[in-house]
Enzyme design. Structure first.
Site, PDB file in Angstrom:
ATOM      1  N   HIS A 260     -22.392   2.751 -15.806  1.00  0.00           N
ATOM      2  CA  HIS A 260     -20.958   2.593 -16.084  1.00  0.00           C
ATOM      3  C   HIS A 260     -20.631   3.349 -17.367  1.00  0.00           C
ATOM      4  CE1 HIS A 260     -17.050   0.632 -16.293  1.00  0.00           C
ATOM      5  NE2 HIS A 260     -17.264   0.457 -17.576  1.00  0.00           N
ATOM      6  N   ASP A 262     -17.705   4.393 -19.831  1.00  0.00           N
ATOM      7  CA  ASP A 262     -16.301   4.260 -20.219  1.00  0.00           C
ATOM      8  C   ASP A 262     -15.771   5.645 -20.594  1.00  0.00           C
ATOM      9  OD1 ASP A 262     -15.739   1.378 -19.995  1.00  0.00           O
ATOM     10  OD2 ASP A 262     -17.460   1.251 -21.332  1.00  0.00           O
ATOM     11  N   ASP A 372     -15.220  -3.220 -14.318  1.00  0.00           N
ATOM     12  CA  ASP A 372     -15.042  -3.587 -15.736  1.00  0.00           C
ATOM     13  C   ASP A 372     -13.581  -3.658 -16.160  1.00  0.00           C
ATOM     14  OD1 ASP A 372     -15.932  -4.192 -18.291  1.00  0.00           O
ATOM     15  OD2 ASP A 372     -15.910  -2.110 -18.924  1.00  0.00           O
TER      16      ASP A 372
HETATM   17 ZN   LIG Z   1     -15.827  -0.206 -18.993  1.00  0.00          ZN
END
Ligand SMILES: [Zn+2]
Length: 1058
Positions: A260, A262, A372
């Site tokens: 993951h 960001d 998320d």
């Molecule tokens: Zn995230």
């Protein structure tokens, strides 16, 4: 064989095995100490330091200076390039040789001009395999480059992870050496750690646990770390244990590699480009070494970055995708916030994402992937379905602070009734490491036991940790089928969801939004980002509509498809789940603001170009083009620009047949730019001035001011608070008896940890009304078309507010133009309106619709929603009457009891210590109404507040007659979007998107004045519905809607006449 263990002491046996594999204790004689035996320093190390993020070719040509292990370099966000010269000792022939590299900065190894692996200590990537087995004739001298970014996996927070970055932080390489790696030792370590995990995880009540413990103990007995020839016997013991199979009923875990990343958060966007490269090159290397390993990757934007900056790596990714190992998921441009983007923006996330995946990887994604994000809109199921997706994966609701979400695998039913299959990995994480503890948690924590026997297990370090490691893979492979544990298979999202779909009949259904009971401050934090988002959504809406009309009206006009795609992608990028929520560092905010500035300036340029095209062809003086970009008739007071920067108020009425409810008109009065003339021209030409009573001058008595436009009568007390709001026709009072509205309130706003993210329930206990100074209220505009009053309010010693309360002729709402100078620490500013309305639920606008939430705190599910999100309006209604609160750039809100409150500004200090400090401007409005909010036109009023009439300077003469492009037969349907179809930039096909906004089944006639040749329904990705042909009669076509249904259609225009 050694003797069986003679003693039965659980703890000493367990700890004995732990010490045998410990990296801390007894490494002089234990197994771990033998992992790397011989080592030698690198032959030469030199470095080059730069504040820029340079491409490889440029970096390696710089002046490299001699460097040492342990040298400090930096500061934060700089880059140190290392040239690493290696000479492998001849004695290591036949051995596996690694470069061991440890640093607190994130590294990327380059070999022969291509990136080959990431090196991130925090992501357990501290060695690079130089050769699996050094051959006799292999070259033993080579040169590598290691690009070290001066930031850690999670940025460079000063003192804590989410603190603002430390700009002075220095970095170091603490190890750079060659070493011989003993793979036989490594394999035994993996086995022993798993056995320890099983013993601990299953516990002393379980016989399999003891079998694991005694197997491990026996392995320690058999194995002499100094004598590798003893290893195979120990290995065989482990193999026998792991080869004992489980029964048919075992749960199956689908282990999917993931990282993951960001898109921007505690580091800037530009660093994410490199994080992607570091992570994915590591994943590609693992895919090439492990053919059964499958890696799921989301976010088209990140792939596009890698395509542009690392073409060699991108080719390898595409090869892995062809083999089915690299699986694009999500279907969106970025993993966006699930609450704040408009419905249209959410559609564009998929439109841009899916077309990228189709173009680059040959197919669209079949799963929506948003692990998320801080909550999920009730319209997402319909949007997913319209974009070819029936499957959804997240896990964020495991962060709920109050209520445990009752399902892990379920059907999620959206606002319109659309359903998707939703799965939350029961381990409650998207960054697993393949431990036995996580595998067991995935089974025990699963709240759909007995309903489905499959679940996801996403493993790999995120955020530049480089994703999975070989060790994780080796652990998971070992656990493929072992008695006492669930089956683990390396799998793909597709395989997982196919299994879940076969159990679909057994699953429960969750209806409505997936509300995250945490991070409710993100609806408000960073007000300028929120404002930019709302404003740019409007600009792109208007630019697309006007460009579409120009395309129809002007044969020379080229629809600016490329520019619009570029601007949309910037907006979509800013909707990433740590940017629009405001939970990012200052550097990201600065980038985001510059993206908005790009959209504003280019978008306004596109509006001007379209206006020019619409006005071309007729001789005459220059003028103003007045455009209504909403699909219904409007009569509004508009500030019209005059030469020299001044403005004149004009009452503008869109033209058209008044029998039609909806009217998307392009009203183009002759508008000479001569001073004084314009407003008069418009008023005399078409202002229905007689139908409105002109506003009398505001009256001021005892320091109070009353504004009255014949629809509303507004009374403000001497400090600017609202003491009365009367719907004149019925005499109905909207403000609760004895209470005052427009009451500003301050709260202490100190969360438990996640500063920019969280506002906690207990902040409500610190409410302090802000009391003004009597005598500050003054009359502003003196009546006529507009009456207003204004006042100043000292919020605190450091913060002040000024507000103009404005009432226009004919307007059903009163506006509050607000300016705040805000300098606070951990304070929350809201404005409250106690209504003379009683209802157990309030209504909030969401994407393409609205929903109800409770106004009480009965159950834990009710009070956990003490702070919620809304888009342009919220409403509290009882039978026959209600009060709506509209806004032009706010998202945080609540209604408790009879009090509507709008959240205005916060002052968190992490991760951006400057968040929300400074000047802000925003507008909210209050609209009391008879009947339901649907019948009273609240939805249209909120659109009007957000989409003011446009007054665009026209370089040529405006068309003599005003005209209308679209109108609708019912106010229940909103024509949201008009744009050119994506497929072909030269095509003369428009896409229209409409939705049912009232929550009703309704038939709607769409009327258009455009030369339409064919009309056909399509999905949200603009794919024709083969059965969707719509008969056109008298320029009208009929559409049928169910509540909150979104429909899109293609209008194929007739070819131009010339
Ligand atoms: Zn995230």
């Amino acid at each position: 064989m050694a003797a069986a263990p003679a003693l039965k002491h659980w703890r000493t046996t367990l700890e004995r095995v732990e010490k045998f594999v410990s990296p801390l204790y007894f490494t002089d004689c234990n197994l771990r100490g033998r992992l790397y035996r011989d080592s030698c320093p690198v032959a030469a190390l030199s470095s080059f330091l730069t504040p820029e993020r340079l491409p490889y070719q440029q970096a390696v040509q710089q002046d490299f200076r001699p460097a040492q292990v342990g040298d400090r370099f930096g500061p934060t966000w700089w880059t140190s390039w290392f040239r690493v010269e290696l000479t492998i000792p001849e004695a290591w022939v036949g051995q596996e040789v690694h470069l061991r590299w440890e640093s607190n900065g994130e590294g990327l190894v380059w070999r022969d001009g291509e990136p080959v692996q990431g090196l991130t200590t925090e992501g357990e990537k501290t060695s690079y395999i130089l050769t699996d087995r050094l051959g006799e004739g292999d070259p033993r001298n080579l040169t590598l480059y290691v690009e070290v970014a001066c930031n850690g996996l999670l940025g460079a927070g000063k003192g804590s992870m989410i603190a603002a970055p430390d700009p002075e932080k220095m970095f170091q390489v603490s190890r750079a050496e060659l070493a011989v790696f003993h793979r036989d030792v490594y394999k035994l370590l993996v086995d022993l750690e798993l056995l320890l995990g099983i013993a601990k995880g299953l516990g002393e009540d379980n016989q399999r646990s003891f079998q694991a413990l005694y197997t491990a103990n026996q392995m320690v007995n058999m194995c002499d770390p100094a004598q590798p020839e003893t290893f195979p016997v120990a290995q065989a013991l482990a193999s026998r244990f792991f080869g004992q199979r489980g029964g048919e009923s075992q749960h199956t875990i689908h282990a999917i590699g993931h990282c993951h990343i960001d898109t921007a958060w505690l580091w800037p966007f530009k660093e994410t480009v490199r994080k992607c490269a570091r992570s994915w090159v590591t994943a590609v290397q693992l895919m090439e070494r492990n053919p059964s390993f499958i890696f799921a990757c989301s976010q088209a934007q990140q792939l596009e970055w890698v395509k542009n900056h690392y073409p060699g790596l991108y080719t390898r990714l595409q090869e892995c995708a062809c083999r089915g190992q690299f699986v694009p998921v999500g279907g969106t441009w970025v993993e966006m916030d699930g609450n704040l983007p408009s419905g249209e923006a959410m559609v564009r996330q998929f439109l841009q994402g899916q077309s990228f995946f189709l173009q680059e990887f040959g197919k669209m994604c079949s799963e929506f992937w948003l692990p998320d994000t801080f909550g999920y809109s009730a319209q997402l199921p319909q949007i997913m379905r319209g974009c070819g997706i029936r499957r959804f994966l997240t896990q964020k609701l495991s962060w709920n602070l109050v209520n445990t979400f009752p399902h892990h695998t379920f059907l999620w039913e959206g606002l319109d009734g659309s359903r998707v299959l939703a799965h939350f990995p029961p381990g409650d994480s998207y960054g697993m490491q393949g431990s036995v503890e996580e595998v067991l948690k995935t089974v025990t924590n699963n709240r759909d036991k007995g309903r489905t026997n499959h679940s996801a297990f996403l493993f790999g370090f995120g955020d530049g940790g480089g994703g999975p490691t070989q060790t994780m893979l080796d652990r998971l492979k070992r656990l493929c089928n072992t008695d006492g544990l669930p089956r683990v298979q390396l799998s793909s999202p597709g395989r997982l969801f196919s299994e879940l779909e076969s159990d679909q009949g057994q699953l429960c259904t969750w209806v409505g939004e997936l509300f995250l009971e945490l991070h409710n401050g993100t609806y408000t934090t960073h007000a300028q980002i929120k404002k930019g988002n709302r404003e740019c959504e409007r600009i792109l809406h208007d630019a697309e509509l006007l460009s579409s009309l120009a395309l129809v009206r002007c044969t020379q006009f080229l629809y600016p498809a490329v520019q619009l795609q570029y601007l949309w992608r910037l907006l979509l990028l800013n909707q990433f789940h740590d940017v629009v929520p405001g939970s990012c560092i200052q550097a990201v905010v600065e980038d985001a603001m510059s993206h908005y500035e790009d959209i504003r300036s280019h978008g306004n340029g596109l509006l001007s170009a379209a206006a020019a095209a619409l006005c071309a062809g007729e001789p005459g003086p220059e003028g103003l083009l007045i455009v209504n970009t909403l699909p219904w008739k409007r009569t509004e007071v508009l500030a019209l620009p005059r030469p020299g920067g001044a403005h004149t108020l004009g009452l503008i009425s869109s033209a058209g047949d008044s029998a039609q409810h909806g009217l998307c008109s392009c009203s183009c009065p002759h508008f000479p730019a001569a001073p004084a003339a314009p407003a008069a021209c418009v008023r005399s030409a078409r202002a229905p001035a007689d139908s409105f009573s002109r506003l009398p001058s505001p009256t001021k008595t005892d320091g109070s001011v009353t504004l009255d436009n014949g629809i509303l009568r507004v009374r403000l007390d001497p400090t600017g608070r609202l003491t009365s709001l009367v719907l004149v026709a019925s005499g109905r009072e909207a403000i609760a008896e004895g209470a005052t509205g427009n009451q500003f309130v301050l709260f202490d706003d100190v969360p438990l940890y996640w500063d920019a993210w969280d506002v906690m329930d207990y902040h409500l206990e610190t409410r302090k009304p802000v009391l003004g100074q009597p005598g500050t209220l003054a009359v502003g505009t003196e009546g006529g078309l507009r009456g207003s009053a204004w006042f100043l309010l000292q919020l605190s010693p450091n913060s002040r507010l000024s507000q103009e309360v404005v009432l226009d002729v004919g307007c059903p709402y009163v506006r509050f133009h607000t300016e705040v100078h805000w300098q606070e620490t951990h304070k929350f500013l809201k404005v409250e309106f106690p209504a003379r309305v009683r209802s157990p639920q309030a209504t909030y606008e969401i994407q393409f619709g609205h929903l109800q939430r409770p106004t009480h705190y009965n159950t834990s599910w009710d009070w956990a929603r003490f702070e919620v999100w809304a888009h342009r309006w919220m409403d509290l209604s009882e039978c026959g009457f209600g009060l709506a609160l509209l806004n032009d750039c706010k998202y945080g809100a609540s209604v408790h009891g009879n009090v509507l409150s709008l959240s205005l500004l916060r002052a968190p200090k992490a991760p951006d210590a400057t968040a929300d400090m400074g000047r802000h401007e925003f507008t909210y409005a209050l609209m009391p109404h008879k009947g339901s909010f649907q019948d009273a036109g609240v939805i249209r009023a909120a659109y009007s507040l957000n989409f003011p009439l446009l007054a665009l300077p026209a370089p040529g003469p405006a068309p003599a007659a005003s005209w209308s492009a679209f109108s609708l037969s019912t106010p229940a349907v909103v024509l949201e979007t008009v744009k050119q179809a994506e497929a072909n930039p030269l095509s003369r096909t428009l896409v229209l998107r409409l939705y049912e906004a009232h929550g009703s089944h309704v038939d709607c006639w769409l009327h258009t004045s455009l030369p339409v040749q064919e009309a056909v329904l399509c999905d949200l990705l603009e794919k024709r519905d083969p059965a969707g042909h719509l008969p056109l009669r008298d320029n009208r076509l009929k559409l049928t809607f169910s509540p909150f249904q979104v429909r899109s259609l293609l209008l194929v225009l007739q070819p131009p006449l010339d």
